[in-house]
Design a protein around this motif. Structure first.
Motif, PDB file in Angstrom:
ATOM      1  N   LEU A 136       9.141 -37.585 112.962  1.00 17.94           N
ATOM      2  CA  LEU A 136       9.844 -38.200 111.839  1.00 17.94           C
ATOM      3  C   LEU A 136       9.568 -37.432 110.550  1.00 17.94           C
ATOM      4  CD1 LEU A 136       9.547 -42.040 112.419  1.00 17.94           C
ATOM      5  CD2 LEU A 136      11.289 -40.430 113.133  1.00 17.94           C
ATOM      6  N   SER A 137       8.322 -37.040 110.389  1.00 19.89           N
ATOM      7  CA  SER A 137       7.979 -36.286 109.193  1.00 19.89           C
ATOM      8  C   SER A 137       8.731 -34.954 109.183  1.00 19.89           C
ATOM      9  CB  SER A 137       6.467 -36.075 109.166  1.00 19.89           C
ATOM     10  OG  SER A 137       6.139 -35.029 108.323  1.00 19.89           O
ATOM     11  N   PHE A 167      11.659 -34.487 110.456  1.00 21.43           N
ATOM     12  CA  PHE A 167      13.026 -34.860 110.042  1.00 21.43           C
ATOM     13  C   PHE A 167      13.133 -34.877 108.521  1.00 21.43           C
ATOM     14  CE2 PHE A 167      14.664 -37.623 113.809  1.00 21.43           C
ATOM     15  CZ  PHE A 167      14.539 -36.534 114.626  1.00 21.43           C
ATOM     16  N   THR A 210      15.316 -41.740 111.439  1.00 18.29           N
ATOM     17  CA  THR A 210      13.952 -42.077 111.037  1.00 18.29           C
ATOM     18  C   THR A 210      13.790 -43.584 110.885  1.00 18.29           C
ATOM     19  OG1 THR A 210      14.082 -40.058 109.753  1.00 18.29           O
ATOM     20  CG2 THR A 210      12.160 -41.428 109.410  1.00 18.29           C
ATOM     21  N   LEU A 255      14.205 -45.548 114.244  1.00 16.93           N
ATOM     22  CA  LEU A 255      13.014 -45.502 115.095  1.00 16.93           C
ATOM     23  C   LEU A 255      11.942 -46.431 114.560  1.00 16.93           C
ATOM     24  CD1 LEU A 255      12.695 -41.785 116.130  1.00 16.93           C
ATOM     25  CD2 LEU A 255      12.771 -43.777 117.620  1.00 16.93           C
ATOM     26  N   ALA A 256      11.734 -46.359 113.235  1.00 15.69           N
ATOM     27  CA  ALA A 256      10.733 -47.236 112.637  1.00 15.69           C
ATOM     28  C   ALA A 256      11.109 -48.694 112.880  1.00 15.69           C
ATOM     29  CB  ALA A 256      10.601 -46.951 111.147  1.00 15.69           C
ATOM     30  N   LEU A 268       4.828 -45.946 110.487  1.00 14.97           N
ATOM     31  CA  LEU A 268       6.170 -45.425 110.759  1.00 14.97           C
ATOM     32  C   LEU A 268       7.167 -45.954 109.740  1.00 14.97           C
ATOM     33  CD1 LEU A 268       6.618 -45.494 114.615  1.00 14.97           C
ATOM     34  CD2 LEU A 268       6.037 -43.615 113.117  1.00 14.97           C
ATOM     35  N   GLY A 283       9.700 -44.009 107.220  1.00 14.53           N
ATOM     36  CA  GLY A 283      11.116 -44.314 107.092  1.00 14.53           C
ATOM     37  C   GLY A 283      11.516 -44.593 105.654  1.00 14.53           C
ATOM     38  N   SER A 290      20.309 -49.149 110.039  1.00 15.19           N
ATOM     39  CA  SER A 290      19.142 -48.797 110.857  1.00 15.19           C
ATOM     40  C   SER A 290      18.604 -50.032 111.568  1.00 15.19           C
ATOM     41  CB  SER A 290      18.048 -48.177 109.998  1.00 15.19           C
ATOM     42  OG  SER A 290      17.338 -49.196 109.325  1.00 15.19           O
TER      43      SER A 290
END
Ligand SMILES: Nc1ncnc2c1ncn2[C@@H]1O[C@H](COP(=O)(O)OP(=O)(O)OP(=O)(O)O)[C@@H](O)[C@H]1O
Ligand SMILES: [Mg+2]
Lengths: 237, 795
Positions: free
Chosen positions: B274-275, B277, B439, B442-443, B674, B678, B725
């Motif tokens: 994610l980071s 991304f 991101t 997913l979070a 996470l 995000g 999201s």
């Protein structure tokens, strides 16, 4: 005039833009010779191909076919990178919208081309930049950011930057397009002074008054040089 | 003199400090996550392994009739035995300043506390070791269940005597002890000299043995243990009641630990991705904004490599700043996290320092990942021809809007450069939305899955509640007569009904001749109303059953031979006979268990004495139940019964919930991490949008938009992305939470009943709504501050 004595020569330059739905031919076989010390004005109505033409000369854009030789260099054969280095030393470019880098001061903007092209020693660079700024009467504004300058001041700073590496040629696309007539007059005066110092200047302009005053005016129409007018032949001047 | 190029890089960094902050935070959170999660994991695993290996864990524990040092010497002579240790262990009831009622204390007594050769304990610095007569050293995990301090005095109840006081003189760590917060009983170490004071004999009743580790398996260990029981103990007339042979090299918390550690690994990798991304997002946007400047620099003589170096240098500075923030933050938080996890898992941490490769990875994440993420966009930006670079940035993007898709299609044929540029622009924007959404999604999915795991745990506990139809339970030291006992209990205020069961440790003879010694059989009245079995196949017990046995799902899982209709041979307290499996009931988390009618079990054992009572209370108030239980215990003690342990079902449920809660608390920490990745991502993307829309904002301002309306436009945009999201995350959470629950259930060996958490989904909807609005406040504020003059100057 012999071929060798011309500083800049274009042979059958054609430029086709194939971005749109139909390919568009912006330049239809341009032939042009420019000699050292000439002040050439390019005029023509909007969309006629003036910017395209000057971009061919500066190497900012590539021709579709034809040959461009500037100061003995076959410009059309250079890669993007070779062009950047060559242009930095050979042609000073002045844009209609000044295009100073916003986060650099006026002085630093002028230093940048010397830095890129490794011209002079660092100490000499500053001295030269200040000298150029004095020429354009901006020495007192050297440490300001471009945003703090008026349009005319920004354009004069851009001209100082264009002269940074002492290039023999100056190419300007509507340098006065965004300036009032008085400021435009001052910039034009600067150019005339440069011609006195044997610089070669190619300038696109919309300004009819100014167009009247250049020694050689090319009238571009529909991608071709429709008419050429030489006001005051330089010989004997 | 500093080069103008360096000046420009530094000036860009400082004049766009907000963007710098966002990029640095995006990278730093990756460094931080890797440091905390992977560092924490590595340290915990390392410390755990080190301590476990150093502790000489026993390969077998024999629970026997009293024996002495001579037997231990004989065992040491036995082939395959490396080390052996005798000790006495007893459960006593005690009170102390921290608890009004009685608690259970597991007392472990050693003859020589200075040289414990098996299952070693490590004394803590504070306090002293070994404890003398009348003194006790508590196992460190006690600190998790109460505010125990050196100097406390425990008042320990004695069967035929007045209570006796023992003084807490220190703490010692036993990695093999069952942590107090899991078992509900503290463990304390005493010397043999203290045993008579507690009314206990100075003999051993447990033998811990370590075998030759060469090619040792659970089976072979089992065989050696059986041999010792037969040839050493029984040959000397000493009964062996039970033998415990764990899987060699596996700690009883190993599975939970493995689950936690796997989870940490997975989340660490996820956080890293994610980071990555975020960094890709911001660097791409940065390049998109700088295309024109790149063009200008090249127009005045800048070589592509010079310009590339400037931008990579800029990203490098971001990285250095991110490492400067992320690394110390991770070190501090990691230390806290390791301490937190170590307390829960009862691991003694000697060094908090993560292995060097974790630090190297953190630095790599901070420096190399951003550079990798930057290489493609920077390369694309600096290779672009000057003409395109200048025209691309000079024209407002909205003017391209309509034809963009056509050009994209047109580009498929041969990708002329202008097309490639606009295609790239489109992709940059779509890509940014996709990355931001990915991101946050997913979070969101992880957060909602955590809700689902919690919900599944709640449901599992609800299932347990459905089984328990009683409120309190009392276990006795020795079997007692049910009739007298129940009369005593019934007389206590607050008791509505009572029933007593027989509990017998059970050994199952497998078809291959080996035995399972870990089973327990409960003899319950056939018509009991104290449990409500949930039958998964076959039937529950019926009055008149004589050889019927019902097994729970845990027992069936451990021993597939226990299917309905099978005949099995069970040995209980030395008596062996054949039983018929008639049904399977859902497990109760207490491990494998068998049920027979009380009468049948009494007949089999030749003894009707019971070992535990279950009590229904007149009230559902936990506090009052606890008081009733204390009254029962006092009355039973007065009547001369030795109570081994009591608990309310409410406490038991809390205990189960808190064990499972450990996993949830880890999950929550990770989900929070996470979610913050995000949120930073969303803020970053929003800021980029604002910067790129500066001209449009200026135009809107020029035609009369107020600060407020601009503000609203951007917070709404953030909200929409947040809600998108959420919706996508809910879709992902559906399968994710199922597998997460199943995986956890598998690794910790606790059967969890899956339940999707709709309330969690609803809750997160509200939360993400608020969070995404908050995340867009700063960018929206900046947008609202854009003046018409700025917008035009932005050219
Ligand atoms: N990148 C491009 N893709 C496609 N067509 C282009 C592109 N650049 C210019 N053209 C077209 O080529 C023609 C000449 O353009 P050019 O910019 O040279 O005109 P100009 O004479 O400089 O006009 P103006 O006075 O308005 O600046 C125009 O018709 C224009 O539409
Ligand atoms: Mg033009």
């Amino acid at each position: 005039m012999s071929e060798t004595s011309s500083l800049l020569s274009l042979r059958g330059v054609v430029k086709v833009y194939d971005t749109g739905e139909v390919p568009f031919t912006a330049l239809r076989g341009i032939d042009l010779e420019v000699h050292t010390g000439e002040f050439v004005g390019i005029i023509g109505k909007s969309g006629s191909g003036k910017t395209t033409l000057i971009n061919m000369i500066t190497g900012i854009d590539h021709p579709t076919s034809g040959e461009i030789v500037v100061a003995g260099t076959r410009v059309h054969a250079l890669s993007e990178n070779e062009l950047a280095r060559w242009r930095g030393r050979t042609i000073g470019v002045v844009f209609q919208f000044f295009q100073l880098l916003p986060t650099l001061t006026v002085l630093e903007n002028v230093l940048l081309p010397m830095d890129f092209c490794h011209m002079w020693t660092p100490r000499e660079r500053t001295a030269r930049a200040m000298y150029l700024l004095e020429q354009v009467e901006l020495a007192d504004q050297a440490d300001k950011l471009p945003a703090a300058l008026s349009g005319g001041q920004q354009q004069r700073a851009a001209i100082a930057r264009a002269l940074a590496n002492d290039p023999p040629i100056l190419a300007a696309d509507e340098p006065t397009g965004n300036l009032d007539s008085k400021t435009a007059e001052a910039v034009f005066g600067l150019f005339e002074g440069l011609v006195q110092q044997h610089k070669t200047i190619i300038m696109v302009t919309h300004d009819n008054d100014l167009a009247q005053r250049v020694r050689r005016a090319l009238h571009v129409s529909d991608g071709q040089i429709a008419e050429e007018r030489v006001l005051r032949p330089r010989h004997g001047a | 003199m500093r080069s103008v190029r360096v000046t420009k890089v530094l000036r860009d960094l400082s004049s766009h400090w907000f963007r710098t902050l966002l990029v640095v935070l995006s990278i730093a959170i990756g460094v931080f996550a890797v440091g905390v999660i992977l560092g924490g994991r590595q340290v915990l695993v390392r410390e755990f392994d080190r301590e476990y290996a150093a502790s000489q864990p026993p390969n077998a524990v024999l629970y026997t009739a009293p024996f002495d040092e001579r037997i231990v010497r004989d065992v040491l002579e036995y082939p395959g035995v490396e080390a052996a240790l005798g000790r006495r262990s007893a459960e006593v009831r005690y009170s102390w300043r921290g608890s009004p009622g009685l608690r259970t204390l597991r007392v472990v007594a050693y003859e020589d506390l200075e040289s414990i050769s098996v299952q070693k304990v490590v004394p803590e610095q504070a306090g002293h070791w070994p404890p003398g007569r009348g003194e006790i050293v508590l196992e460190s995990s006690a600190k998790q269940t109460g505010d125990y301090r050196v100097g406390d005095v425990f008042t320990i109840a004695r069967e035929h005597d007045d209570p006796v006081g023992v003084k807490v003189v220190g703490f010692a760590h036993d990695v093999n002890a069952f942590p107090a917060q899991f078992s509900g009983a503290e463990t304390g170490f005493v010397s043999f000299a203290t045993l008579p004071d507690l009314g206990l004999p100075q003999t051993f009743d447990q033998l811990l043995v370590v075998f030759d580790q060469d090619g040792l398996t659970q089976r072979s260990a089992s065989r050696v243990a059986e041999g010792i029981a037969r040839d050493v103990f029984e040959a000397n007339g000493i009964a062996v009641y039970a033998t415990d042979v764990p899987k060699p090299g596996s700690h009883f918390l190993g599975d939970i630990f493995k689950a936690v550690s796997l989870l940490l690994l997975a989340l660490g990798i996820l956080a890293l991705a994610l980071s990555g991304f975020l960094v890709t997002n911001t660097v791409s946007a940065l390049m998109a904004q700088h295309i024109k400047q790149v063009g200008i620099m090249k127009a005045v003589g800048g070589h592509a490599s010079q310009v590339t170096a400037m931008y990579l240098g800029m990203v490098g500075v971001y990285g250095v700043m991110a490492v400067a923030i992320g690394l110390p933050a991770a070190t501090v938080t990691g230390k806290w996290f390791i301490g937190y996890a170590a307390d829960i898992l009862n691991i003694r941490v000697v060094s908090h320092a993560p292995p060097g490769w974790v630090t190297a990875l953190e630095i790599a994440v901070g420096l190399i990942v951003p550079l990798l993420a930057a290489v493609v966009p920077v390369h694309a930006g600096t290779r672009m021809s000057v003409a395109h670079a200048l025209s691309a940035a000079g024209v407002p993007t909205t003017e391209f809007g309509h034809g963009r898709f056509d050009r994209l299609l047109g580009g498929v044929r041969g990708l002329p450069r202008p097309v490639a540029l606009s295609l790239r622009n489109t992709f940059l924007r779509k890509g940014r939305l996709a990355l931001t959404l990915a991101t946050l999604t997913l979070a969101s999915a992880v957060v909602m899955s955590v809700f689902c795991v919690q919900s599944s745990i709640d449901r599992t506990i609800d299932d347990l509640d459905a089984w328990w139809r009683y409120d309190m339970e009392i276990r006795y030291e020795r079997p007692v007569d049910a009739q007298v006992l129940e009369r005593e209990i019934r007389a206590v205020d607050g008791v509505s009904d009572v029933e007593s069961w027989i509990t017998a440790p059970t050994s199952l003879a497998r078809a291959d001749g080996t035995r399972n010694e870990t089973l327990v059989t409960q003899g319950v009245p056939a018509d009991t109303t104290f449990v409500a079995p949930s039958v998964t196949s076959g039937r529950w017990l019926e009055p008149g059953d004589t050889d019927a046995v019902v097994v729970n799902t845990d027992a069936l899982k451990a021993e597939p031979d226990l299917g309905v209709g099978r005949r099995v041979t069970l040995a209980m307290l030395g008596r062996e006979r054949t039983w018929r499996v008639v049904g399977v009931v859902k497990g109760q988390m207490g491990g494998p268990a068998l049920f027979t009618t009380r009468d049948a079990l009494a007949t089999c054992l030749g003894d009707a004495a019971v070992s535990r009572s279950v009590v229904k209370s007149t009230t559902s108030d936990a506090q009052e139940q606890q008081q009733t239980l204390e009254r029962i215990e006092r009355r039973l003690e007065e009547a001369g019964y030795a109570v081994a342990e009591t608990h309310t079902v409410a406490d038991l449920r809390d205990q189960v919930a808190s064990q499972l809660g450990i996993l949830v608390s880890f999950l929550v920490i990770m989900a929070a991490l996470l979610a913050s990745v995000g949120v930073i991502g969303l803020t970053g993307a929003m800021s980029i949008n604002v910067i790129e829309s500066t001209r449009e904002i200026g135009v809107m301002r020029a035609i009369g938009a107020t600060h407020d309306s601009i503000y609203r436009i951007f917070t709404t945009e953030g909200l929409v992305v947040g809600l998108m999201s959420w919706a996508l995350g809910a879709v992902v959470a559906y399968p994710l939470s199922y597998y997460l629950t199943a995986g956890l259930s598998q690794t910790i060996g606790v059967p969890l009943t899956y339940r999707f958490s709709w309330s969690g989904v609803g809750l997160w909807c509200a939360a993400i709504g608020v969070i995404s609005i908050v995340a867009s406040l700063a960018p929206a504020f900046r947008a609202s501050q854009v003046s018409v003059r700025d917008a035009i100057a932005y050219e």
